[in-house]
Design a protein around this motif. Structure first.
Motif, PDB file in Angstrom:
ATOM      1  N   LYS A 115       0.835  -1.195   0.000  1.00 32.39           N
ATOM      2  CA  LYS A 115       0.000   0.000   0.000  1.00 32.39           C
ATOM      3  C   LYS A 115       0.871   1.247   0.000  1.00 32.39           C
ATOM      4  CE  LYS A 115      -3.810   2.289   2.456  1.00 32.39           C
ATOM      5  NZ  LYS A 115      -4.706   2.236   3.643  1.00 32.39           N
ATOM      6  N   TYR A 116       0.740   2.035  -1.063  1.00 36.76           N
ATOM      7  CA  TYR A 116       1.450   3.311  -1.144  1.00 36.76           C
ATOM      8  C   TYR A 116       0.537   4.419  -0.631  1.00 36.76           C
ATOM      9  CZ  TYR A 116       3.042   7.682  -3.196  1.00 36.76           C
ATOM     10  OH  TYR A 116       3.409   8.987  -3.378  1.00 36.76           O
ATOM     11  N   VAL A 117       1.078   5.265   0.252  1.00 37.24           N
ATOM     12  CA  VAL A 117       0.298   6.351   0.843  1.00 37.24           C
ATOM     13  C   VAL A 117       1.015   7.676   0.565  1.00 37.24           C
ATOM     14  CG1 VAL A 117      -0.711   7.296   2.946  1.00 37.24           C
ATOM     15  CG2 VAL A 117      -0.509   4.811   2.667  1.00 37.24           C
ATOM     16  N   PRO A 118       0.436   8.564  -0.254  1.00 36.52           N
ATOM     17  CA  PRO A 118       1.066   9.864  -0.503  1.00 36.52           C
ATOM     18  C   PRO A 118       1.053  10.721   0.759  1.00 36.52           C
ATOM     19  CG  PRO A 118      -1.129   9.805  -1.455  1.00 36.52           C
ATOM     20  CD  PRO A 118      -0.846   8.413  -0.962  1.00 36.52           C
ATOM     21  N   GLY A 119       1.969  11.670   0.826  1.00 39.51           N
ATOM     22  CA  GLY A 119       2.035  12.531   2.004  1.00 39.51           C
ATOM     23  C   GLY A 119       3.107  13.581   1.863  1.00 39.51           C
ATOM     24  N   GLY A 120       3.543  14.120   3.009  1.00 38.24           N
ATOM     25  CA  GLY A 120       4.523  15.192   3.018  1.00 38.24           C
ATOM     26  C   GLY A 120       5.949  14.681   3.024  1.00 38.24           C
ATOM     27  N   PHE A 121       6.885  15.613   3.273  1.00 33.06           N
ATOM     28  CA  PHE A 121       8.308  15.267   3.260  1.00 33.06           C
ATOM     29  C   PHE A 121       9.017  15.960   4.424  1.00 33.06           C
ATOM     30  CE2 PHE A 121       6.848  14.876  -1.123  1.00 33.06           C
ATOM     31  CZ  PHE A 121       7.251  13.585  -1.415  1.00 33.06           C
ATOM     32  N   TRP A 122       8.522  15.709   5.632  1.00 32.48           N
ATOM     33  CA  TRP A 122       9.162  16.254   6.823  1.00 32.48           C
ATOM     34  C   TRP A 122      10.460  15.505   7.100  1.00 32.48           C
ATOM     35  CZ3 TRP A 122       7.289  20.643   8.803  1.00 32.48           C
ATOM     36  CH2 TRP A 122       5.968  20.986   8.505  1.00 32.48           C
ATOM     37  N   PRO A 123      11.415  16.131   7.806  1.00 30.37           N
ATOM     38  CA  PRO A 123      12.662  15.431   8.152  1.00 30.37           C
ATOM     39  C   PRO A 123      12.375  14.100   8.840  1.00 30.37           C
ATOM     40  CG  PRO A 123      12.856  17.759   8.674  1.00 30.37           C
ATOM     41  CD  PRO A 123      11.422  17.535   8.272  1.00 30.37           C
ATOM     42  N   ALA A 124      13.142  13.068   8.480  1.00 30.50           N
ATOM     43  CA  ALA A 124      12.853  11.701   8.909  1.00 30.50           C
ATOM     44  C   ALA A 124      12.859  11.523  10.422  1.00 30.50           C
ATOM     45  CB  ALA A 124      13.861  10.743   8.274  1.00 30.50           C
ATOM     46  N   PHE A 125      13.588  12.375  11.157  1.00 32.97           N
ATOM     47  CA  PHE A 125      13.709  12.192  12.604  1.00 32.97           C
ATOM     48  C   PHE A 125      12.554  12.821  13.385  1.00 32.97           C
ATOM     49  CE2 PHE A 125      16.138  15.911  11.285  1.00 32.97           C
ATOM     50  CZ  PHE A 125      15.600  16.905  12.086  1.00 32.97           C
TER      51      PHE A 125
END
Length: 214
Positions: A115-125
């Motif tokens: 399942k692919y879920v689109p979303g944002g790109f906040w820093p991984a930590f």
């Protein structure tokens, strides 16, 4: 090297050679500097997409790490409703820019969820990354139980690759995808799994034992 890195590496090496040749032919020193820069970038790309050989441990009920990186979080009693549909243990791994970014199957079994879920790109930590970022879910039904892997995009990691398909059989330690640049991977395990890692540990995908089914 992962195949996704081949076009980038070849392209930058080709650009480096082109700039060097033009620099000699046209006697333009700046072109030579551009050639060195492209060559350096090609080496960095090749290093990032490196694909070292890994030897999964043998034994019954073992769960191995799905990614290289540092254990940033261990959360017990998490209600996982998408695949496990029960309380689970969540192990969150943070991958630095210099970690190997190829992901591997934690257990042998059948792929039952993609399942692919689109979303944002906040820093991984950050916590927002875990909740809001673009991600891909991979659910595997193993002989001992179900395991869910969550590939999470980050601020720089904006391309998630998953090479398996629904119904595929995977083996423990098998490569199934990668996340480009720094990123995050989470593994959800049944509460019956006895963890063998703690916060701060550095893990190797396909080799480090994450836990054991009991």
């Amino acid at each position: 090297m992962a195949k996704e890195g081949v076009p980038w590496t070849v392209g930058f090496f080709a650009a480096a050679l082109l700039f060097m040749m033009l620099s000699r032919r046209l006697s333009l020193e700046p072109l030579r500097y551009l050639g060195w820069i492209c060559g350096l970038v090609a080496l960095l790309v090749a290093y990032f997409f490196r694909d070292p050989r890994r030897k999964p441990p043998e034994g019954e009920g073992l769960v191995v790490s799905a990614a290289d990186g540092r254990v940033a979080e261990i959360e017990r009693g998490v209600r996982e409703e998408i695949y496990l549909q029960s309380k689970a243990v969540r192990v969150g791994l943070i991958l630095s820019l210099w970690d190997v970014h190829i992901n591997r199957a934690p257990v042998s079994g059948l792929v039952e969820l993609l399942k692919y879920v689109p979303g944002g790109f906040w820093p991984a930590f950050t916590r927002r990354a875990r909740r809001e970022n673009e991600h891909n879910l991979l659910g595997i039904q193993g002989s001992e139980g179900k395991v869910l892997v969550k590939q999470v995009a980050g601020l720089l990691a904006r391309r998630i690759v998953c090479r398996v398909r629904m119904g595929d059989a995977v083996t423990r330690g098998q490569k199934f995808g990668l996340i480009r640049l720094g990123s995050r991977v989470e593994v959800f395990l049944p509460e019956t799994v006895e963890l063998k890692v703690k916060r701060g540990d550095r893990l190797l995908a396909g080799e480090t034992i994450l836990g054991v089914f009991r």
